[in-house]
Scaffold this motif. Structure first.
Motif, PDB file in Angstrom:
ATOM      1  N   ARG A 102      20.086  63.232  79.500  1.00 20.70           N
ATOM      2  CA  ARG A 102      20.679  63.608  80.796  1.00 20.70           C
ATOM      3  C   ARG A 102      20.995  65.111  80.797  1.00 20.70           C
ATOM      4  O   ARG A 102      22.007  65.539  81.325  1.00 20.70           O
ATOM      5  N   ALA A 103      20.130  65.923  80.183  1.00 19.11           N
ATOM      6  CA  ALA A 103      20.372  67.366  80.046  1.00 19.11           C
ATOM      7  C   ALA A 103      20.554  68.051  81.387  1.00 19.11           C
ATOM      8  O   ALA A 103      21.255  69.057  81.487  1.00 19.11           O
ATOM      9  N   HIS A 104      19.955  67.505  82.447  1.00 19.03           N
ATOM     10  CA  HIS A 104      20.096  68.121  83.766  1.00 19.03           C
ATOM     11  C   HIS A 104      21.462  67.809  84.394  1.00 19.03           C
ATOM     12  O   HIS A 104      21.737  68.233  85.506  1.00 19.03           O
ATOM     13  N   TYR A 105      22.305  67.098  83.661  1.00 19.19           N
ATOM     14  CA  TYR A 105      23.681  66.813  84.086  1.00 19.19           C
ATOM     15  C   TYR A 105      24.624  67.268  82.967  1.00 19.19           C
ATOM     16  O   TYR A 105      25.152  66.450  82.212  1.00 19.19           O
ATOM     17  N   PRO A 106      24.870  68.579  82.850  1.00 16.48           N
ATOM     18  CA  PRO A 106      25.681  69.076  81.727  1.00 16.48           C
ATOM     19  C   PRO A 106      27.132  68.595  81.741  1.00 16.48           C
ATOM     20  O   PRO A 106      27.789  68.604  80.699  1.00 16.48           O
ATOM     21  N   GLN A 107      27.630  68.146  82.869  1.00 15.91           N
ATOM     22  CA  GLN A 107      29.007  67.661  82.944  1.00 15.91           C
ATOM     23  C   GLN A 107      29.167  66.258  82.360  1.00 15.91           C
ATOM     24  O   GLN A 107      30.270  65.791  82.140  1.00 15.91           O
ATOM     25  N   PHE A 108      28.058  65.586  82.093  1.00 15.69           N
ATOM     26  CA  PHE A 108      28.081  64.201  81.627  1.00 15.69           C
ATOM     27  C   PHE A 108      27.795  64.104  80.138  1.00 15.69           C
ATOM     28  O   PHE A 108      26.897  64.772  79.626  1.00 15.69           O
TER      29      PHE A 108
END
Length: 133
Positions: A102-108
């Protein structure tokens, strides 16, 4: 359309969604889960929230479930899901669908645990407070 196989239980405590995944899932169960999660998490949207997913009683799902669950997780992240603690046996194939980049969601971020207390502690360290079990 077939009868749903498998089930799930959900509870919200403060800003933490608790989910128990049960039995073998088919597409109908995945679609029911998608609708349910979208409804139950509506009250959490707008602020960061977390999730504890217990896989001990899960028996995996049919391949047609994957896109539904994958899109649902993306939607949850876009709606404020910041952390997920996944509970399952160590080295279990049950972890495989959750090991998605989920690298495109750094907040997760997602972490794996074999028991509830360390999962709860990990979330508490990040201001997400789940109940004792």
């Amino acid at each position: 359309m077939f009868e749903a196989h498998g089930s799930f239980k959900t509870t919200i405590h403060n800003n933490v969604l608790l989910v128990d995944i049960i039995g073998p899932w088919n597409l109908e169960t995945a679609l029911n889960y998608e609708r349910h999660i979208s409804q139950i998490t509506a009250s959490l949207v707008g602020a960061p929230w977390a999730m504890i997913t217990d896989l001990y009683d899960w028996e995996l799902y049919t391949p047609d479930c994957y896109p539904i669950i994958h899109q649902l997780v993306n939607k949850c992240i876009e709606n404020g899901l910041h952390r997920e603690a996944v509970i399952s046996p160590q080295k279990s194939i049950k972890r495989r669908p959750f090991e998605v980049d989920r690298a495109h969601y750094p907040q997760f971020s997602r972490a794996f645990f074999i028991d509830y207390p360390p999962a709860r502690q990990w979330l508490a360290e990040q201001a997400f407070f789940a109940p004792d079990r």
